[in-house]
Design a protein around this motif. Structure first.
Motif, PDB file in Angstrom:
ATOM      1  N   LEU A  99       1.354  -1.238   0.094  1.00  0.00           N
ATOM      2  CA  LEU A  99       0.389  -0.185   0.534  1.00  0.00           C
ATOM      3  C   LEU A  99       0.814   1.489  -0.302  1.00  0.00           C
ATOM      4  O   LEU A  99       0.376   2.346  -0.455  1.00  0.00           O
ATOM      5  CB  LEU A  99      -0.940   0.252   1.242  1.00  0.00           C
TER       6      LEU A  99
ATOM      7  N   GLU B 123       5.536   1.846  -3.232  1.00  0.00           N
ATOM      8  CA  GLU B 123       5.502   2.558  -4.254  1.00  0.00           C
ATOM      9  C   GLU B 123       5.481   4.005  -4.404  1.00  0.00           C
ATOM     10  O   GLU B 123       5.815   4.693  -5.048  1.00  0.00           O
ATOM     11  CB  GLU B 123       4.413   1.631  -5.079  1.00  0.00           C
ATOM     12  N   ARG B 124       3.861   4.229  -3.655  1.00  0.00           N
ATOM     13  CA  ARG B 124       4.198   5.475  -3.792  1.00  0.00           C
ATOM     14  C   ARG B 124       4.702   6.823  -2.924  1.00  0.00           C
ATOM     15  O   ARG B 124       5.254   7.762  -3.520  1.00  0.00           O
ATOM     16  CB  ARG B 124       2.545   5.984  -2.992  1.00  0.00           C
TER      17      ARG B 124
ATOM     18  N   PHE C  64      -1.881  12.178  -8.182  1.00  0.00           N
ATOM     19  CA  PHE C  64      -2.060   9.943  -7.809  1.00  0.00           C
ATOM     20  C   PHE C  64      -1.459   9.926  -9.647  1.00  0.00           C
ATOM     21  O   PHE C  64      -0.469   8.706  -9.266  1.00  0.00           O
ATOM     22  CB  PHE C  64      -3.604  10.438  -8.947  1.00  0.00           C
TER      23      PHE C  64
ATOM     24  N   ARG D 238       1.742  10.739 -10.491  1.00  0.00           N
ATOM     25  CA  ARG D 238       3.040  11.056 -10.108  1.00  0.00           C
ATOM     26  C   ARG D 238       2.978   9.716  -9.420  1.00  0.00           C
ATOM     27  O   ARG D 238       3.827   9.211  -9.418  1.00  0.00           O
ATOM     28  CB  ARG D 238       3.348  12.053  -9.674  1.00  0.00           C
ATOM     29  N   SER D 239       1.498   9.437  -8.327  1.00  0.00           N
ATOM     30  CA  SER D 239       2.882   8.641  -8.004  1.00  0.00           C
ATOM     31  C   SER D 239       2.002   6.809  -7.678  1.00  0.00           C
ATOM     32  O   SER D 239       2.771   5.979  -7.085  1.00  0.00           O
ATOM     33  CB  SER D 239       1.207   8.745  -6.064  1.00  0.00           C
ATOM     34  N   GLN D 240       1.375   6.729  -8.871  1.00  0.00           N
ATOM     35  CA  GLN D 240       1.460   5.115  -9.673  1.00  0.00           C
ATOM     36  C   GLN D 240       2.784   5.626 -10.585  1.00  0.00           C
ATOM     37  O   GLN D 240       3.223   4.617 -10.763  1.00  0.00           O
ATOM     38  CB  GLN D 240      -0.152   6.273 -10.571  1.00  0.00           C
ATOM     39  N   THR D 241       3.270   6.732 -11.408  1.00  0.00           N
ATOM     40  CA  THR D 241       3.903   6.114 -12.486  1.00  0.00           C
ATOM     41  C   THR D 241       6.199   7.244 -11.946  1.00  0.00           C
ATOM     42  O   THR D 241       6.412   5.969 -12.557  1.00  0.00           O
ATOM     43  CB  THR D 241       3.661   7.272 -13.886  1.00  0.00           C
TER      44      THR D 241
END
Lengths: 560, 107
Positions: A127, A130-131, A545, A547-550
């Motif tokens: 959870l 990654e972010r 969002f 940026r947090s994913q990619t």
């Protein structure tokens, strides 16, 4: 370079302090735990460790030029190395001594505790990791304040980090002092000062590079020592876990009851609150979060959690085997009990089974080795803490809030070094001030505050579009006040420190209540916030969002 | 300085169907794995609290070890293996997808 000269002088001074203390201290016995005879092999091995780490600091000093080098080792740590360092941060002296002694005293209940300590890791990876990696540059406040008010939220997040760092520093300092009295036969104050000086030297000169390598070396020593001890212990029982269990049942006063859950976690509310505190408190410890920024990319960050959980899980299983083996080997040997009375008080107190086990199986030399490793462990953990604290002061408070991003790299570096020096002095002063206190409540506070103040804002800022500055501040303050109040009303402070007959708050860990309250307040206040800035903050979530994913945009931002 | 509201680069990423796919699949994996760990762990804790006798049972009639030990060790080992599962997919397929999205966006 003057930095190098100071470094060498500091090294010499520390070693001199350690050595000169030896003859002076043979005399008296002061403090709570009684001081043991001077243990020369332990001191010798510890000095070897210190020399090696100072060598590394000397090397790291030449590579620590920019703020990015200082805070995150320039992102140059591999996933495997970082995995070892995270494991090192997590395998503190408390886990080696505390968990094994819990298994020694309570059997299976200790094992349940160990499992609770562990299961947070996968959740952090699934959870958060990654972010965290994609959004943050140097500190947890980078993430919390990403789309919220820079001044307010960054200040609040930095203060949250500093609170956790200070509480945990005191715990570690007091632990170091007590342990050293026991294991090295040195004076409490000497131990605290040695830890303080070395910590400042590692952090100021070597920054994250030195701090990471100190942690890696320590993790390897601790794992190696644990494996060797487990091997020796198993060889006593013909390498059969069955034989260890059988003989432990025979030796333990509770007999066959130690093979299953007992009274320690019988109350489900208490068990759940404790596990929430451990789980989410760990995820929000600033010195652990920093580790995700020291690797070059998200790929390595994931790998490092995989390696770290492998090392930690393996180590925890070993620790349980050690605890079970100690029930027979230490628990039936009169030499480890005060006055030779088997079943009475253990020499050195309840945390010592694994140390006695080392002596029983490997003699004084092995005991010395494990003692040195235990001390090195504290040293490595406080260095990580000091670095996290220094970055909260220099990066968040000074460079971003006070100077509003106008500070030059040189100025920020200077402040971070002054900050680590101040933290070092503070740690020594507090460590000495708390010598006679029972600091168990500070452990509850550290994890309680991390889980109730830092964690809600961290997770909501990444997962919930509706979070606003007002909501985050209100929730954070609610979490802080409730966590501190509940700990004060719990057994550890209300009864142990304030001498009241019964605790008002019956549980050990406040997280179940304070964390829930923090989430509720944050969500309600955010929902009610209809200001223009709140609208802008909600709108900014979509970009955050992506940026947090990619991680797109993260590489550029890391340079500032 | 951060959070440039509705940056055109991020807008382009959002419209990329691959991004939607990445988010959907990776979130699903993370949720399933978290659920396995949390449900497993909290069920175990409920047994500890309410039915401790189940864990006291010996592995076999002659054995001194209780079933609680392999179950506990199993929780630790399974949790660790699941971090391996996540890393395998996240570092393989999902990372490739992320790299593609980044390339398409920044070219």
């Amino acid at each position: 370079m003057t930095a190098r000269r100071i470094l060498l002088a500091a090294a010499a001074a520390t070693l001199f302090a350690t050595l000169s203390a030896v003859p002076a201290l043979a005399a008296g016995d002061v403090g709570q735990l009684e001081k043991q005879p001077i243990n020369l092999s332990a001191i010798g091995m510890f000095i070897a460790f210190v020399l090696m780490t100072l060598g590394i600091t000397y090397w790291a000093a030449s590579r620590t030029r920019s703020t990015s080098d200082f805070y995150t080792a320039g992102g140059g740590i591999t996933g495997f190395q970082n995995g070892l360092a995270i494991a090192g941060d997590y395998m503190s002296a408390a886990t080696l001594l505390g968990l094994s002694s819990l298994v020694f005293a309570k059997g299976y209940d200790g094992f349940v505790y160990t499992i609770s300590f562990f299961v947070g890791w996968p959740i952090i990876l699934f959870l958060l990791a990654e972010r965290l990696r994609n959004l943050g540059h140097f500190t947890f406040a980078d993430i919390a304040s990403y789309r919220l008010d820079q001044g307010k939220i960054r200040t609040f997040a930095a203060i949250g980090s500093l609170t956790v760092v200070c509480f945990y520093l005191i715990v570690q300092m007091v632990g170091a002092g007590q342990l050293i009295k026991l294991l090295f036969g040195l004076d409490y104050n000497v131990a605290v000062i040695v830890v303080g000086v070395l910590m400042v030297v590692y952090v100021t000169f070597g920054g994250m590079i030195a701090t990471t390598w100190v942690q890696i070396i320590k993790a390897v020593l601790l794992l190696g020592g644990g494996i060797l001890l487990a091997f020796l212990a198993l060889s006593r029982f013909g390498f059969s876990l069955e034989a260890i269990a059988k003989s432990a049942i025979a030796a333990h006063k509770d007999g066959v009851k130690i093979m299953g859950p007992g009274t320690l976690l019988a109350d489900p509310v208490s068990a759940v609150s404790l596990s929430l505190g451990l789980l989410f408190g760990t995820a929000a410890l600033p010195h652990i979060m920093m580790r995700f920024f020291t690797v070059p990319n998200a790929r390595e960050a994931r790998k490092s959690v995989f390696y770290a959980s492998g090392f930690i899980g393996f180590f925890f299983l070993i620790v349980c085997v050690l605890g079970m083996a100690a029930i027979t080997i230490v628990g039936t040997d009169p030499q480890f009990f005060e006055g030779g009375k088997v079943g009475g008080k253990l020499i050195g107190g309840g945390n010592m089974p694994v140390m006695h086990l080392a002596k029983a199986l490997g003699g004084d030399l092995f005991l010395g080795f494990l003692s040195a490793v235990a001390f090195a462990t504290i040293l490595a953990v406080v260095s990580g803490l000091a670095l996290a604290g220094a970055s909260a002061i220099a990066h968040d408070l000074y460079a971003r809030v006070i100077r509003k991003g106008e500070a030059t790299e040189r100025e920020e570096m200077r402040v971070s070094k002054i900050a680590s020096l101040v933290l070092g002095v503070l740690a020594v002063v507090l460590g000495i001030a708390f010598e006679k206190q029972n600091v168990a409540f500070l452990v509850g506070l550290t994890f309680g505050v991390a889980a109730s103040v830092n964690f809600p804002v961290l997770i909501l800022s990444m997962y919930w579009k509706g979070l606003t500055t007002r909501g985050a501040l209100a929730g954070g303050i609610a979490g802080l006040i409730s966590a501190v109040t509940l700990v004060v009303l719990s057994n550890a402070v209300w009864v142990v420190v304030l001498n009241n007959p019964k605790p008002i708050f019956p549980y050990e860990q406040p997280a179940l209540f304070s964390m829930t309250l923090a989430f509720l307040v944050t969500i309600i206040v955010s929902k009610l916030d209809s200001s223009a800035s709140a609208r802008a903050e909600r709108d900014a979530f979509e970009d955050q969002f992506v940026r947090s994913q990619t991680g797109i945009g993260a590489a550029a931002a890391a340079k500032h | 300085m951060h959070s440039p509201a509705n940056n055109p680069v991020y807008e382009r990423v959002r419209r990329n169907p691959k991004f939607q796919e990445l988010v959907r699949q990776r979130s699903r994996l993370a949720l399933i794995l978290s659920a396995i760990v949390l449900v497993g762990y909290y069920s175990f804790m409920m047994v500890v609290a309410f039915a401790p006798d189940l864990l006291h049972k010996p592995i076999s009639d002659e054995s001194s070890l209780s079933v609680g030990f392999p179950i506990g060790a199993g929780i630790i080992i399974l949790s660790w293996l699941l971090t391996g599962v996540y890393s395998h997919f996240a570092n393989g397929r999902f990372q490739d997808l992320t790299d593609e999205i980044t390339r398409e966006t920044l070219q």
